[in-house]
Motif scaffolding. Structure first.
Motif, PDB file in Angstrom:
ATOM      1  N   ALA A  68      32.621  33.882  15.434  1.00  0.00           N
ATOM      2  CA  ALA A  68      33.230  34.900  16.287  1.00  0.00           C
ATOM      3  C   ALA A  68      34.363  34.316  17.122  1.00  0.00           C
ATOM      4  O   ALA A  68      35.430  34.927  17.263  1.00  0.00           O
ATOM      5  CB  ALA A  68      32.173  35.533  17.186  1.00  0.00           C
ATOM      6  N   ALA A  69      34.139  33.129  17.671  1.00  0.00           N
ATOM      7  CA  ALA A  69      35.158  32.506  18.518  1.00  0.00           C
ATOM      8  C   ALA A  69      36.391  32.124  17.716  1.00  0.00           C
ATOM      9  O   ALA A  69      37.532  32.347  18.165  1.00  0.00           O
ATOM     10  CB  ALA A  69      34.575  31.281  19.216  1.00  0.00           C
ATOM     11  N   LEU A  70      36.186  31.555  16.536  1.00  0.00           N
ATOM     12  CA  LEU A  70      37.340  31.176  15.720  1.00  0.00           C
ATOM     13  C   LEU A  70      38.081  32.420  15.246  1.00  0.00           C
ATOM     14  O   LEU A  70      39.314  32.441  15.217  1.00  0.00           O
ATOM     15  CB  LEU A  70      36.892  30.327  14.536  1.00  0.00           C
ATOM     16  N   GLY A  71      37.343  33.475  14.909  1.00  0.00           N
ATOM     17  CA  GLY A  71      37.992  34.725  14.533  1.00  0.00           C
ATOM     18  C   GLY A  71      38.832  35.288  15.664  1.00  0.00           C
ATOM     19  O   GLY A  71      39.945  35.790  15.445  1.00  0.00           O
ATOM     20  N   ASP A  91      36.387  39.582  10.544  1.00  0.00           N
ATOM     21  CA  ASP A  91      35.559  40.369  11.464  1.00  0.00           C
ATOM     22  C   ASP A  91      34.385  41.026  10.744  1.00  0.00           C
ATOM     23  O   ASP A  91      33.266  41.080  11.275  1.00  0.00           O
ATOM     24  CB  ASP A  91      36.414  41.430  12.155  1.00  0.00           C
ATOM     25  N   ASP A  92      34.631  41.519   9.537  1.00  0.00           N
ATOM     26  CA  ASP A  92      33.552  42.138   8.764  1.00  0.00           C
ATOM     27  C   ASP A  92      32.466  41.113   8.442  1.00  0.00           C
ATOM     28  O   ASP A  92      31.268  41.435   8.475  1.00  0.00           O
ATOM     29  CB  ASP A  92      34.100  42.732   7.461  1.00  0.00           C
ATOM     30  N   ALA A 136      33.045  33.408   6.389  1.00  0.00           N
ATOM     31  CA  ALA A 136      34.094  34.227   6.988  1.00  0.00           C
ATOM     32  C   ALA A 136      35.468  33.753   6.540  1.00  0.00           C
ATOM     33  O   ALA A 136      36.351  34.569   6.215  1.00  0.00           O
ATOM     34  CB  ALA A 136      33.988  34.198   8.509  1.00  0.00           C
ATOM     35  N   ALA A 137      35.640  32.436   6.489  1.00  0.00           N
ATOM     36  CA  ALA A 137      36.930  31.893   6.072  1.00  0.00           C
ATOM     37  C   ALA A 137      37.210  32.188   4.606  1.00  0.00           C
ATOM     38  O   ALA A 137      38.350  32.478   4.225  1.00  0.00           O
ATOM     39  CB  ALA A 137      36.964  30.389   6.322  1.00  0.00           C
TER      40      ALA A 137
END
Length: 211
Positions: A103-106, A141-142, A153-154
């Protein structure tokens, strides 16, 4: 599963981005020759070489890292790419002051892209780097919402960035040098979107390489 990133992981990302740009330097320049000044590949390669040269000794924190990256790109990359990519990284740094989970990296990546939007005054559909970055952030985000870790996520973001890059081909440019061509800019992939796709692929590769 490793659900946080370290400063060393982020340094690995920057190094992989440099390597990817060097590998695709001629391709990026060819894309830019069609609708721009034919220097995107060479400019980015030169700037990222300058960045990597400043990573030894490595910065001790993410904010320090991205300050070095951003300021070096602004000062060493010609045209619009230096200020835009420099802004991207400079905006990321202040967000990463605590635990660097997905979440923080996003959030930091989104802050970077929003900085690009503010500086370049581009919107999705304008045929710019934003057309790769924004889909990547939505996919990120999804993934976070679905409870995925940073590597997943990446990976999702990298796939979405590549699709966004390809989706610029039929667009008519409304910003930058390419906009001077009007309808003739259609039929070409935007070079900034192409390098942005490399940016997110490099992040995915760096995180996947951790094992």
């Amino acid at each position: 599963m490793i659900d946080t990133v370290s400063t060393a992981d982020l340094i690995a990302w920057i190094r992989k981005f440099r390597d990817a740009v060097q590998e695709h330097r001629d391709e990026l320049t060819a894309l830019d020759s069609a609708i721009g000044d034919a220097d995107h590949g060479s400019n980015m390669a030169r700037g990222l070489d300058a960045v990597v040269a400043k990573l030894d000794p490595p910065p001790s924190s993410a904010p320090d890292l991205f300050k070095v990256v951003g300021m070096t790109l602004v000062s060493s990359v010609g045209g619009a790419s230096g200020p835009l990519y420099g802004t991207f990284f400079l905006r990321m740094g202040p967000v990463l002051t605590g635990e660097m989970d997905a979440a923080a990296l996003g959030a930091a990546l989104r802050a970077g892209a929003e900085g690009v939007v503010a500086r370049g005054r581009a919107e999705p559909g304008d045929k710019t780097m934003i057309d790769a970055q924004m889909p990547a952030l939505s996919a990120w985000d999804d993934a976070v919402t679905a409870g995925k870790g940073v590597a997943e996520a990446a990976a999702a973001a990298a796939t979405a960035a590549a699709a966004g890059r390809d989706d610029t081909e039929p667009l008519v440019a409304r910003k930058g040098r390419a906009s001077y061509l009007g309808e003739r800019s259609a039929g070409h992939i935007d070079p900034g979107a192409a390098s942005s796709a490399l940016l997110f692929r490099a992040l995915s590769d760096a995180l996947a390489a951790r094992g």
